[in-house]
Design a protein around this motif. Structure first.
Motif, PDB file in Angstrom:
ATOM      1  N   SER A 279       0.875  -1.336   0.036  1.00  0.00           N
ATOM      2  CA  SER A 279       0.245  -0.093   0.029  1.00  0.00           C
ATOM      3  C   SER A 279       0.871   1.142  -0.013  1.00  0.00           C
ATOM      4  CB  SER A 279      -0.934   0.139   1.232  1.00  0.00           C
ATOM      5  OG  SER A 279      -1.922  -0.898   1.169  1.00  0.00           O
TER       6      SER A 279
ATOM      7  N   HIS B 225      -1.327  -4.716   2.260  1.00  0.00           N
ATOM      8  CA  HIS B 225      -2.801  -5.019   2.723  1.00  0.00           C
ATOM      9  C   HIS B 225      -3.069  -6.206   2.097  1.00  0.00           C
ATOM     10  CE1 HIS B 225      -2.622  -3.458  -1.767  1.00  0.00           C
ATOM     11  NE2 HIS B 225      -3.286  -4.347  -1.887  1.00  0.00           N
TER      12      HIS B 225
ATOM     13  N   HIS C 261      -6.448  -0.457   4.531  1.00  0.00           N
ATOM     14  CA  HIS C 261      -5.265  -0.051   3.930  1.00  0.00           C
ATOM     15  C   HIS C 261      -4.223  -0.912   4.202  1.00  0.00           C
ATOM     16  CE1 HIS C 261      -1.616   2.829   3.729  1.00  0.00           C
ATOM     17  NE2 HIS C 261      -2.367   3.299   2.719  1.00  0.00           N
TER      18      HIS C 261
ATOM     19  N   ASP D 131      -2.938   6.487   5.623  1.00  0.00           N
ATOM     20  CA  ASP D 131      -4.016   5.947   5.831  1.00  0.00           C
ATOM     21  C   ASP D 131      -5.266   6.896   6.255  1.00  0.00           C
ATOM     22  OD1 ASP D 131      -3.575   5.762   8.404  1.00  0.00           O
ATOM     23  OD2 ASP D 131      -3.808   3.644   8.927  1.00  0.00           O
TER      24      ASP D 131
ATOM     25  N   VAL E  26      -8.395   0.155   0.463  1.00  0.00           N
ATOM     26  CA  VAL E  26      -7.842   0.252  -0.914  1.00  0.00           C
ATOM     27  C   VAL E  26      -8.375  -0.960  -1.556  1.00  0.00           C
ATOM     28  CG1 VAL E  26      -5.555   1.031  -0.099  1.00  0.00           C
ATOM     29  CG2 VAL E  26      -5.977  -1.462  -0.240  1.00  0.00           C
TER      30      VAL E  26
ATOM     31  N   TRP F 203      -5.076  -0.663  -6.467  1.00  0.00           N
ATOM     32  CA  TRP F 203      -4.308   0.459  -5.820  1.00  0.00           C
ATOM     33  C   TRP F 203      -2.787   0.510  -6.189  1.00  0.00           C
ATOM     34  CZ3 TRP F 203      -5.403   4.101  -2.248  1.00  0.00           C
ATOM     35  CH2 TRP F 203      -4.411   4.870  -1.570  1.00  0.00           C
TER      36      TRP F 203
END
Length: 295
Positions: A169, A189, A195, A246, A270, A275
């Protein structure tokens, strides 16, 4: 393939389960229940999400990772074995202690203990906080997240990304002082899209964990917990603030397990596979003075 859904639970070792019971009820606003010879803390319909088992020290013991079914469980065990990781399949009694259909344990290259599980077998009863916390954000996204020490860093990261299939992430290259080398902290993640369900920190931790995060459903409950911290005399580890990556608004406090817990609200999700990895420039947009934890 990303089989792991989320962080289902964490396990702490404790010399005195009553300390976790008091902390869980009066500070975190969770319900306490008997679990595995110690105490469990309930924060949603499941029997517990945090387990404190009696032992010789006060520390973080294991992270419980949940996959959706037996096929995903077997595939993940096989992937770990193919990567040269020693996996121990637990007994029916071991699985029952975690309220799961099956359990396997393994250590990552940094020595962190993990429990792979599937098939929740426990009860499902409404969560009622003993002090009025409205609720915790769990469900498919699990307990929250855990931040683990990761030395050596590269092989530990490779296990999570290449073998377990976590998505990256965010990356943060933390510089504790202008002339100090960077400390890498990578946020990963799982399939459920929180997140991050785990972050790997290139630093040691005597307690076995840097911190664990739990997320409440209302910002008001973060503020009330901040007030309770002062009333209960719990050690503050970081002041109230909002993270850049986040967007969690939270504060940090010390637990009876000698690791911190982040108590927050408002974290983003996400979409795995879509993402794009970000790079954090600063820990927080505002607040989060971590120096208080060293005073």
């Amino acid at each position: 393939m990303l089989n792991i859904e989320a962080l289902a639970y964490i396990v702490a070792e404790t010399t005195d389960p009553s300390q976790w019971q008091a902390f869980g009820e009066r500070m975190l606003g969770m319900q306490s229940v008997p679990a595995d010879g110690g105490v469990g803390l309930k924060m949603d319909g499941r029997d517990f999400r945090i387990i404190a088992v009696r032992g010789a020290s006060d520390r973080y013991l294991a992270s419980g990772w949940e996959v959706p079914d037996r096929a995903a469980f077997d595939a993940t065990v096989a992937a770990l074995q193919q990567a040269g990781v020693a996996v121990v399949l637990g007994s029916a009694a071991d699985a029952a202690a975690r309220k799961m259909s099956a359990i396997a344990t393994f250590d990552d290259p940094a020595g962190n203990r993990h429990e792979l599980v599937y098939g929740y077998t426990g009860g499902w009863t409404p969560f009622v906080s003993p002090i009025g916390v409205q609720g915790f954000k769990t469900g498919r996204q699990g307990l929250g997240h855990t931040v683990l020490p990761a030395i050596p860093f590269e092989p530990t990261l490779a296990l999570f990304r290449d073998t377990l299939g976590f998505g990256l992430s965010d990356v943060f290259n933390f510089k504790p002082a202008p002339d100090a080398p960077d400390i890498r902290i990578y946020f990963l993640h799982a399939a459920a899209g929180r997140h991050h369900s785990v972050a790997l920190a290139e630093m040691p931790s005597a307690s076995g964990c840097v911190h664990v995060m739990v997320e409440v459903d209302a910002l008001t409950d973060v503020g009330r917990a901040y007030d309770r911290l002062q009333a209960e005399g719990v050690k503050l580890m970081a002041t109230l603030g909002e993270h850049e990556n986040d967007r969690m608004t939270s504060f940090y406090m010390m637990t009876p397990g000698n690791f911190a817990i982040e108590y927050g609200w408002g974290g983003i999700s996400v979409e795995p596979g879509v993402w794009q990895t970000t790079q954090t420039q600063q820990v927080s947009i505002w607040g989060h003075d971590f120096s208080v934890g060293f005073r």
